[in-house]
Design a protein around this motif. Structure first.
Motif, mmCIF file in Angstrom:
data_model
loop_
_atom_site.group_PDB
_atom_site.id
_atom_site.type_symbol
_atom_site.label_atom_id
_atom_site.label_comp_id
_atom_site.label_asym_id
_atom_site.label_seq_id
_atom_site.Cartn_x
_atom_site.Cartn_y
_atom_site.Cartn_z
ATOM 1 N N THR A 283 0.825 -1.208 0.000
ATOM 2 C CA THR A 283 0.000 0.000 0.000
ATOM 3 C C THR A 283 0.861 1.262 0.000
ATOM 4 N N THR A 284 0.187 2.388 -0.057
ATOM 5 C CA THR A 284 0.830 3.699 0.005
ATOM 6 C C THR A 284 1.726 3.844 1.246
ATOM 7 N N TRP A 285 1.423 3.071 2.300
ATOM 8 C CA TRP A 285 2.162 3.218 3.566
ATOM 9 C C TRP A 285 3.224 2.147 3.747
ATOM 10 N N PHE A 286 3.768 1.686 2.617
ATOM 11 C CA PHE A 286 4.801 0.641 2.633
ATOM 12 C C PHE A 286 5.996 1.040 3.493
ATOM 13 N N ASN A 287 6.234 2.370 3.626
ATOM 14 C CA ASN A 287 7.466 2.791 4.311
ATOM 15 C C ASN A 287 7.476 2.458 5.799
ATOM 16 N N SER A 288 6.342 2.058 6.363
ATOM 17 C CA SER A 288 6.372 1.585 7.758
ATOM 18 C C SER A 288 6.025 0.096 7.840
HETATM 19 C C1 LIG Z 1 5.639 7.286 4.789
HETATM 20 O O1 LIG Z 1 4.742 7.502 3.708
HETATM 21 C C2 LIG Z 1 3.621 8.284 4.054
HETATM 22 C C3 LIG Z 1 2.671 8.252 2.885
HETATM 23 O O2 LIG Z 1 3.299 8.654 1.716
HETATM 24 C C4 LIG Z 1 4.096 9.686 4.446
HETATM 25 O O3 LIG Z 1 2.976 10.456 4.811
HETATM 26 C C5 LIG Z 1 5.065 9.577 5.609
HETATM 27 O O4 LIG Z 1 5.580 10.831 5.913
HETATM 28 C C6 LIG Z 1 6.210 8.642 5.305
HETATM 29 N N1 LIG Z 1 6.967 8.412 6.519
HETATM 30 C C7 LIG Z 1 8.273 8.401 6.533
HETATM 31 C C8 LIG Z 1 8.904 8.128 7.884
HETATM 32 O O5 LIG Z 1 8.944 8.578 5.526
#
Ligand SMILES: *[C@@H]1O[C@H](CO)[C@@H](O)[C@H](O)[C@H]1NC(C)=O
Ligand SMILES: *[C@@H]1O[C@H](CO)[C@@H](O)[C@H](O)[C@H]1NC(C)=O
Ligand SMILES: *[C@@H]1O[C@H](CO)[C@@H](O)[C@H](O)[C@H]1NC(C)=O
Ligand SMILES: *[C@@H]1O[C@H](CO)[C@@H](O)[C@H](O)[C@H]1NC(C)=O
Ligand SMILES: *[C@@H]1O[C@H](CO)[C@@H](O)[C@H](O)[C@H]1NC(C)=O
Ligand SMILES: *[C@@H]1O[C@H](CO)[C@@H](O)[C@H](O)[C@H]1NC(C)=O
Ligand SMILES: *[C@@H]1O[C@H](CO)[C@@H](O)[C@H](O)[C@H]1NC(C)=O
Ligand SMILES: *[C@@H]1O[C@H](CO)[C@@H](O)[C@H](O)[C@H]1NC(C)=O
Length: 387
Positions: A94-99
């Protein structure tokens, strides 16, 4: 080269030979349990893990009440418009893959990248059983009881697309100060796995309200549509629950409201008078009178409020004709992949799949594959069933 072969075999083995236990959840920073992993609880209680035979504390909000969203994170519900949610087998898709645990595994609109459709418990597009969003007009989550949730929108073609649209009824009143609570509910086809309920709770807020009429008290849904698999070719509209309806609470150890057997799960379909799209008849003034439903009744209530949109008004006011069938092929959105070309089936997708696996290979080679045991490598490839 040798690694590539091993990796390919591993991917094949995981996709084909192992029993597939991939599951799904809605994903958004407003949800409870956004960062819960398979390690957070003594058992796998990731948001995508199914809920079966659980105690109330375990299944209610997925047992994630102590893992609330960050302050200020709400899923917005624009009255009379569409809210697009993301549904996936893993946050990494998903869009929130970074966590997420495994990084970016997104693959376009696929809810479960590199997986057969059995990963989201369906044999194909014609075997989809729908999912629901429900709402409680209460900002204090500990005050909410299962009987307080009202299903306000249905998407009968889920789980299929990562980006899933939910039509919000035009007459949704504003939420109290502090917002509302919502939850995503899904029960999948009986021919694709066990008696699994899914519930993901989240904070939500209605925007652009133009009405202050509250929702009616939600009732338990009834099985009233055509049910040919169980010898019932015709719908019984007089047996339906009309108006505000609760979600299904099924096959838990406690506080069920549905008692259907293993092979006859309740579904968010016309079978339970859950029409596709916005549920526009859930307000206290939607019907002047709702006659008691019963199997032999031929009386159906008449909508009295002009409803949200033209399409929905016509389908809601003609329940006898409309409630009798599963989504027909014509309900397939024209801008989507046609029937029979599930991501795991079409040849273009097979190509995408193999590209996907070489991406995984590239990403994982430097560390995991070379330095860890096969077990760890396997975990890496099995993001949504890590055991
Ligand atoms: C992770 O991705 C979300 C959605 O794009 C963004 O809002 C958020 O700041 C990002 N977090 C980090 C720690 O990069
Ligand atoms: C539910 O769990 C209880 C206690 O663990 C067990 O005895 C029972 O067989 C389970 N029922 C089902 C339907 O799985
Ligand atoms: C989830 O984890 C991310 C990355 O560590 C963090 O930025 C975010 O605040 C966390 N969200 C919640 C609700 O704990
Ligand atoms: C939320 O509700 C609980 C239970 O009714 C109550 O004890 C608590 O004080 C409430 N919290 C707030 C912030 O109102
Ligand atoms: C269900 O979601 C799909 C994918 O986003 C969308 O095309 C379709 O219009 C939605 N159905 C309804 C009734 O909102
Ligand atoms: C919910 O949306 C309304 C309308 O936009 C806004 O006035 C209100 O502040 C929002 N509530 C929260 C808790 O964000
Ligand atoms: C009527 O609804 C009840 C409750 O869901 C269900 O058990 C029964 O099979 C239904 N009967 C008919 C004829 O629709
Ligand atoms: C409902 O109709 C069925 C079939 O016509 C009949 O067998 C049954 O006795 C009726 N039930 C009631 C409560 O009238």
């Amino acid at each position: 080269m040798r690694s590539f072969t091993l990796l390919s075999l591993l991917v094949l083995a995981l996709n084909g030979v192992e029993p597939v236990r991939g599951h799904a959840s809605i994903w958004h920073p407003s949800m409870y349990g956004f960062n819960v992993t398979d390690k957070t609880f003594p058992y796998d209680n990731r948001p995508v893990a199914p809920l079966t035979n659980y105690t109330f504390d375990q299944w209610w909000f997925h047992g994630h009440l102590n893992y609330p969203p960050n302050p200020g994170d709400y899923f917005e519900l624009p009255a009379g418009q569409v809210a697009t949610a993301e549904i996936a087998c893993n946050k990494g898709a998903t869009t929130w893959f970074n966590s997420s645990e495994g990084g970016d595994i997104r693959q376009g609109n696929s809810p479960c990248p590199n997986s057969p459709t059995s990963a989201y418990h369906t044999t194909g597009f014609s075997d989809l059983k729908g999912c629901a969003l429900a709402i409680a007009y209460e900002s204090n989550v500990t005050k909410i009881q299962p009987e307080d949730f009202t299903v306000f929108t249905i998407n009968q073609t889920c789980v299929w697309y990562r980006f899933t649209d939910f039509a919000v009824p035009a007459r949704m009143p504003p939420c109290p100060e502090g917002g509302c609570h919502c939850a995503w509910f899904w029960i999948h086809s009986a021919d694709s796995g066990g008696e699994q309920n899914y519930m993901t709770g989240f904070k939500c807020n209605v925007t652009g309200s133009t009405s202050n009429v509250p929702l009616a008290k939600p009732q338990v849904p009834r099985r009233c549509g055509a049910d040919p698999d169980f010898g019932k070719p015709e719908a019984s509209p007089g047996n339906c629950t009309y108006g505000a309806k609760q979600p299904f609470y099924w096959f838990q150890a406690e506080r069920n409201n549905m008692f259907e057997g293993t092979y006859a799960p309740p579904f968010y379909l016309d079978l339970y008078n859950f029409k596709d799209g916005a549920q526009d008849d859930i307000f206290i003034d939607s019907y002047a009178d709702i006659p008691p439903p019963s199997p032999n009744s031929t009386v159906v209530p008449v909508l009295q409020q002009p409803q949200g949109t033209k399409t929905i008004a016509s389908s809601s006011s003609a329940p006898s004709a409309a409630s009798s069938s599963l989504p027909a092929p014509s309900s397939q959105p024209t801008n989507q992949v046609p029937f029979g070309t599930a991501p795991g089936r079409c040849s273009a997708c097979v190509k995408r799949r193999s590209q996907g696996s070489s991406n995984l290979q590239r990403r994982s080679l430097p560390f995991r594959w070379l330095s860890h045991s096969n077990v760890n490598a396997k975990r890496k490839f099995s993001l949504w069933h890590p055991f």
